[in-house]
Design a protein around this motif. Structure first.
Motif, mmCIF file in Angstrom:
data_model
loop_
_atom_site.group_PDB
_atom_site.id
_atom_site.type_symbol
_atom_site.label_atom_id
_atom_site.label_comp_id
_atom_site.label_asym_id
_atom_site.label_seq_id
_atom_site.Cartn_x
_atom_site.Cartn_y
_atom_site.Cartn_z
ATOM 1 N N SER A 14 12.674 -9.802 -7.297
ATOM 2 C CA SER A 14 11.796 -9.789 -8.480
ATOM 3 C C SER A 14 10.547 -8.981 -8.153
ATOM 4 O O SER A 14 9.941 -9.165 -7.099
ATOM 5 C CB SER A 14 11.392 -11.206 -8.877
ATOM 6 O OG SER A 14 12.492 -11.903 -9.407
ATOM 7 N N ILE A 15 10.192 -8.093 -9.068
ATOM 8 C CA ILE A 15 9.045 -7.202 -8.892
ATOM 9 C C ILE A 15 8.148 -7.358 -10.116
ATOM 10 O O ILE A 15 8.627 -7.283 -11.249
ATOM 11 C CB ILE A 15 9.524 -5.740 -8.767
ATOM 12 C CG1 ILE A 15 10.410 -5.566 -7.528
ATOM 13 C CG2 ILE A 15 8.341 -4.777 -8.753
ATOM 14 C CD1 ILE A 15 11.110 -4.222 -7.440
ATOM 15 N N LEU A 16 6.857 -7.548 -9.893
ATOM 16 C CA LEU A 16 5.916 -7.648 -11.012
ATOM 17 C C LEU A 16 5.608 -6.261 -11.556
ATOM 18 O O LEU A 16 5.307 -5.344 -10.793
ATOM 19 C CB LEU A 16 4.607 -8.291 -10.566
ATOM 20 C CG LEU A 16 4.562 -9.800 -10.477
ATOM 21 C CD1 LEU A 16 3.189 -10.269 -10.007
ATOM 22 C CD2 LEU A 16 4.914 -10.454 -11.796
ATOM 23 N N ASN A 17 5.692 -6.122 -12.887
ATOM 24 C CA ASN A 17 5.261 -4.863 -13.496
ATOM 25 C C ASN A 17 3.753 -4.929 -13.754
ATOM 26 O O ASN A 17 3.096 -5.926 -13.434
ATOM 27 C CB ASN A 17 6.077 -4.528 -14.752
ATOM 28 C CG ASN A 17 5.815 -5.458 -15.918
ATOM 29 O OD1 ASN A 17 4.916 -6.294 -15.912
ATOM 30 N ND2 ASN A 17 6.629 -5.317 -16.958
ATOM 31 N N LYS A 18 3.193 -3.886 -14.333
ATOM 32 C CA LYS A 18 1.747 -3.803 -14.553
ATOM 33 C C LYS A 18 1.243 -4.800 -15.593
ATOM 34 O O LYS A 18 0.051 -5.033 -15.694
ATOM 35 C CB LYS A 18 1.370 -2.372 -14.936
ATOM 36 C CG LYS A 18 1.613 -1.410 -13.789
ATOM 37 C CD LYS A 18 1.488 0.038 -14.188
ATOM 38 C CE LYS A 18 1.879 0.920 -13.008
ATOM 39 N NZ LYS A 18 2.019 2.317 -13.374
ATOM 40 N N GLU A 21 4.849 -9.123 -15.714
ATOM 41 C CA GLU A 21 6.198 -9.630 -16.004
ATOM 42 C C GLU A 21 7.104 -9.366 -14.802
ATOM 43 O O GLU A 21 7.000 -8.318 -14.163
ATOM 44 C CB GLU A 21 6.770 -8.912 -17.228
ATOM 45 C CG GLU A 21 5.936 -9.088 -18.475
ATOM 46 C CD GLU A 21 6.241 -8.059 -19.550
ATOM 47 O OE1 GLU A 21 6.116 -8.426 -20.738
ATOM 48 O OE2 GLU A 21 6.573 -6.897 -19.228
ATOM 49 N N ASN A 22 7.965 -10.331 -14.510
ATOM 50 C CA ASN A 22 8.925 -10.154 -13.427
ATOM 51 C C ASN A 22 10.084 -9.275 -13.875
ATOM 52 O O ASN A 22 10.729 -9.557 -14.887
ATOM 53 C CB ASN A 22 9.489 -11.508 -12.970
ATOM 54 C CG ASN A 22 8.567 -12.202 -12.015
ATOM 55 O OD1 ASN A 22 8.185 -11.640 -11.000
ATOM 56 N ND2 ASN A 22 8.183 -13.416 -12.341
ATOM 57 N N GLU A 76 11.578 -10.646 -17.394
ATOM 58 C CA GLU A 76 10.670 -11.252 -18.359
ATOM 59 C C GLU A 76 10.193 -10.207 -19.358
ATOM 60 O O GLU A 76 10.372 -9.010 -19.159
ATOM 61 C CB GLU A 76 9.468 -11.861 -17.633
ATOM 62 C CG GLU A 76 9.832 -13.019 -16.749
ATOM 63 C CD GLU A 76 8.653 -13.561 -15.964
ATOM 64 O OE1 GLU A 76 8.788 -14.677 -15.447
ATOM 65 O OE2 GLU A 76 7.603 -12.888 -15.863
ATOM 66 N N GLY A 77 9.565 -10.682 -20.407
ATOM 67 C CA GLY A 77 9.004 -9.804 -21.418
ATOM 68 C C GLY A 77 9.854 -9.805 -22.670
ATOM 69 O O GLY A 77 10.867 -10.492 -22.756
ATOM 70 N N TYR A 78 9.417 -9.018 -23.631
ATOM 71 C CA TYR A 78 10.107 -8.944 -24.908
ATOM 72 C C TYR A 78 10.731 -7.576 -25.082
ATOM 73 O O TYR A 78 10.119 -6.562 -24.756
ATOM 74 C CB TYR A 78 9.130 -9.218 -26.063
ATOM 75 C CG TYR A 78 8.614 -10.632 -26.031
ATOM 76 C CD1 TYR A 78 9.367 -11.673 -26.551
ATOM 77 C CD2 TYR A 78 7.391 -10.923 -25.441
ATOM 78 C CE1 TYR A 78 8.912 -12.973 -26.506
ATOM 79 C CE2 TYR A 78 6.923 -12.223 -25.389
ATOM 80 C CZ TYR A 78 7.691 -13.244 -25.920
ATOM 81 O OH TYR A 78 7.243 -14.530 -25.859
ATOM 82 N N PHE A 79 11.935 -7.572 -25.630
ATOM 83 C CA PHE A 79 12.594 -6.311 -25.935
ATOM 84 C C PHE A 79 11.812 -5.595 -27.027
ATOM 85 O O PHE A 79 11.386 -6.220 -28.002
ATOM 86 C CB PHE A 79 14.031 -6.567 -26.410
ATOM 87 C CG PHE A 79 14.737 -5.303 -26.808
ATOM 88 C CD1 PHE A 79 15.347 -4.515 -25.858
ATOM 89 C CD2 PHE A 79 14.762 -4.901 -28.123
ATOM 90 C CE1 PHE A 79 15.983 -3.335 -26.215
ATOM 91 C CE2 PHE A 79 15.396 -3.724 -28.503
ATOM 92 C CZ PHE A 79 16.012 -2.944 -27.541
ATOM 93 N N GLN A 80 11.597 -4.309 -26.848
ATOM 94 C CA GLN A 80 10.927 -3.502 -27.864
ATOM 95 C C GLN A 80 11.780 -2.275 -28.133
ATOM 96 O O GLN A 80 12.169 -1.569 -27.199
ATOM 97 C CB GLN A 80 9.541 -3.063 -27.403
ATOM 98 C CG GLN A 80 8.577 -4.200 -27.259
ATOM 99 C CD GLN A 80 7.221 -3.722 -26.773
ATOM 100 O OE1 GLN A 80 7.076 -2.639 -26.254
ATOM 101 N NE2 GLN A 80 6.224 -4.565 -26.947
#
Length: 177
Positions: A14-18, A21-22, A76-80
């Motif tokens: 798992s890598i955190l983005n800016k 979010e993982n 993680e995060g939302y699809f856009q």
């Protein structure tokens, strides 16, 4: 966990983005420099094209890392819809992570929408020598009409959203302007 070949390790990373979010990916490591693999629209790191490429690159003695962009797969995060620059920034977080951990990134390979992400990444950062775009779209205007319908701009203006439908008119997701 051990991989399929002697000396190979396969593990989830798992890598955190800016945005904090993982991003979840699979490292298939044989001790060499690596190639980062990027999936397409509404896909994931488990896409057959990416798993086949990973297997082939491993047999050629390259390690691979294939990951889910934010809002896709296990990440993680939302699809856009149409989040090309967001994907390029996710890719930047991945490249930075591996470099910070002493790994050399030899190439970026993107399939479909991932092909656009690797090209955008290269246009901004110019720090990876080899980029491969497999079936990336180059003329997006028709693709938008196909997925959103002819009157998509009118619907967005009137309703602030539009439904993305498949060929059978089944709603896949709602996009918000």
């Amino acid at each position: 966990m051990l991989g399929d070949r002697p000396g190979e390790i396969r593990c989830k990373v798992s890598i955190l983005n800016k945005k904090g979010e993982n991003l979840v990916g699979i490292l298939e490591d044989n001790g060499s420099s690596q190639i980062i693999l990027c999936h397409g629209f509404r896909s994931s790191k488990e896409n057959g094209v990416l798993t086949s490429l990973s297997s082939k690159f491993l047999s050629m003695r390259f390690s691979t890392f294939r990951f889910d962009f934010s809002g896709s797969g296990e990440s993680e995060g939302y699809f856009q819809y149409g989040s090309y620059w967001k994907d390029a920034e996710d890719l930047s977080s991945v490249v930075t992570y591996w470099r910070d951990h002493g790994r050399k990134v030899d190439a970026l390979v993107g399939h479909s929408k991932g092909g656009n992400a690797v090209l955008l990444y290269l246009s901004k950062y110019k720090d990876v020598g080899t980029v491969v775009n497999i079936c990336g779209r180059f003329y997006l205007k028709n693709g938008i009409k196909e997925r959103l319908g002819k009157n998509y701009m009118q619907l967005i203006e009137e309703c602030s959203y539009v439904d993305v439908k498949d060929r059978h008119d089944k709603v896949l997701l709602n996009t918000v302007s």
